[in-house]
Design an enzyme around this catalytic site. Structure first.
Site, PDB file in Angstrom:
ATOM      1  CB  ILE A  92       2.423 -16.474   0.025  1.00  0.00           C
ATOM      2  CG1 ILE A  92       1.997 -15.028  -0.255  1.00  0.00           C
ATOM      3  CG2 ILE A  92       1.238 -17.356   0.374  1.00  0.00           C
ATOM      4  CD1 ILE A  92       3.121 -14.105  -0.691  1.00  0.00           C
ATOM      5  CD  GLU A 169       1.153 -18.381  -9.813  1.00  0.00           C
ATOM      6  OE1 GLU A 169       0.726 -19.558  -9.788  1.00  0.00           O
ATOM      7  OE2 GLU A 169       2.336 -18.105  -9.574  1.00  0.00           O
ATOM      8  N   GLY A 312       6.044 -19.168  -7.157  1.00  0.00           N
ATOM      9  CA  GLY A 312       4.752 -18.507  -7.338  1.00  0.00           C
ATOM     10  C   GLY A 312       4.216 -18.013  -6.009  1.00  0.00           C
ATOM     11  CD  GLU A 313       3.123 -20.554  -2.240  1.00  0.00           C
ATOM     12  OE1 GLU A 313       3.472 -19.851  -1.248  1.00  0.00           O
ATOM     13  OE2 GLU A 313       3.219 -21.787  -2.255  1.00  0.00           O
ATOM     14  N   GLY A 314       3.019 -15.339  -5.202  1.00  0.00           N
ATOM     15  CA  GLY A 314       3.301 -13.950  -4.870  1.00  0.00           C
ATOM     16  C   GLY A 314       4.505 -13.792  -3.967  1.00  0.00           C
TER      17      GLY A 314
END
Length: 346
Positions: A92, A169, A312-314
């Site tokens: 990210i 997240e 994830g992580e955006g």
């Protein structure tokens, strides 16, 4: 949640479509970019939308269900990855830097005490949730506190000029929370909602299904129950905080960029609280996580990307942002048939 999210005003929809359709292209030739431009124009109530101070918010927290052996990674990885985020070493970080996106990292409830750091917003509710296999993940008071903190963080982000926000997240075992939220709020069998998350093997995958099935049986909740109670039962502090932040973002007429499975599960909860929130969302991608497609279908969503991602992580939101910017730019900068003196289809 004391938020008021009206549906988008469709009174300018025909004017937006007219502007889109009279660009120098065949009707519909820019596909989902046209749909995205329409969505943003309706959210902002203008024929010339702008994306200001685009920001990715990444919420991190730990989950008590980790003690049930439903992840391929130990719980300590959550804190380790938060440290990695702060040092700029995660995917990210790479993608937000590449696409000139502001990045905010929030400790919603990691089972670790971090030293003060300018790269981390300390919003910790507790050192992780309880094990929802045997008890509620959090109390209703904790759940409401997490949502309220999300509202506060979003308020600050908007005050800094942001009108487009992506959600991400980090939390070992948060796919387990998302699976139970989906199964309960949509009335689906848990087997249809469970994926391999961080990559569990066949034995661990079977254990994950059995553990979550038993947890759902313990709590006996259904789609008719209060969504905040369902969230408190199965959620994580990062999910609850995202719910609050999403609701505030939509109330303030921001564009919400929805990332993968866990972020979509947070949106599912938010939509049960305020259904009109869905008018303000753009869906970045369809995750490789098994149930994400079913969740997107339930939300009536068409994702921009299909990259077989499940990080994830955006990361999906960050990667989709250039396409979202392109949708605004073509609407604002592309010539019309009339201005370019180009003949239209006869």
């Amino acid at each position: 949640m004391l938020v008021n999210i009206p549906p988008v005003d469709n009174s300018i929809k025909s004017a937006l479509l007219d502007k889109i359709n009279h660009k120098t292209k065949p009707l519909g030739a820019l596909g989902q970019l046209e749909t995205t431009a329409l969505t943003i124009g309706l959210i902002q109530q203008t024929l010339s939308p702008r994306l200001n101070a685009p920001t990715i918010l990444v919420f991190a927290a730990d989950h008590g269900i980790a003690n049930a052996g439903v992840s391929a990674y130990p719980q300590a990885v959550t804190a380790q990855m938060v440290s990695n985020f702060m040092q700029g070493g995660a995917a990210i970080n790479v993608f937000t830097k590449q696409n000139d996106l502001d990045f905010k990292l929030i400790d919603a409830g990691v089972n670790h005490t971090f030293e003060d750091n300018d790269q981390l917003i300390n919003a910790k509710i507790a050192l992780g949730t309880q094990n929802f296999a045997t008890t509620q993940a959090m109390s209703l008071a904790q759940c409401n506190a997490a949502m309220a903190k999300g509202v506060e963080i979003m308020h600050t982000t908007i005050a800094q000029g942001c009108n487009v926000v992506g959600f991400g997240e980090m939390g070992i075992c948060n796919t387990s929370s998302a699976s139970c939220l989906l199964a309960t709020l949509c009335g689906l069998p848990i087997e249809a909602c469970v994926g391999r998350g961080t990559g569990v093997d066949d034995v661990a995958f079977k254990n994950k299904i059995n553990t979550l099935s038993e947890a759902i049986a313990v709590h006996q909740l259904t789609s008719d129950d209060d969504p905040i109670n369902v969230l408190a039962t199965f959620g994580g502090f990062e999910i609850a905080m995202m719910v609050g932040a999403m609701l505030k973002a939509a109330e303030e007429k921001c564009v919400l960029i929805i990332d993968g499975f866990i972020v979509s599960a947070a949106l599912l909860v938010a939509s049960k609280i305020e259904p009109n929130i869905l008018d303000y969302c753009i869906y970045a991608h369809c995750s490789q996580e098994t149930a994400h497609k079913a969740l997107l279908t339930h939300l009536g969503a068409t994702p921009l990307l299909h990259l077989d991602m499940r990080l994830g992580e955006g990361t999906g939101a960050a990667l989709a942002y250039p396409l979202i910017l392109s949708s605004v730019n073509f609407l604002n900068e592309m010539a019309s048939f009339e201005s370019a003196n180009v003949s239209q289809k006869s």
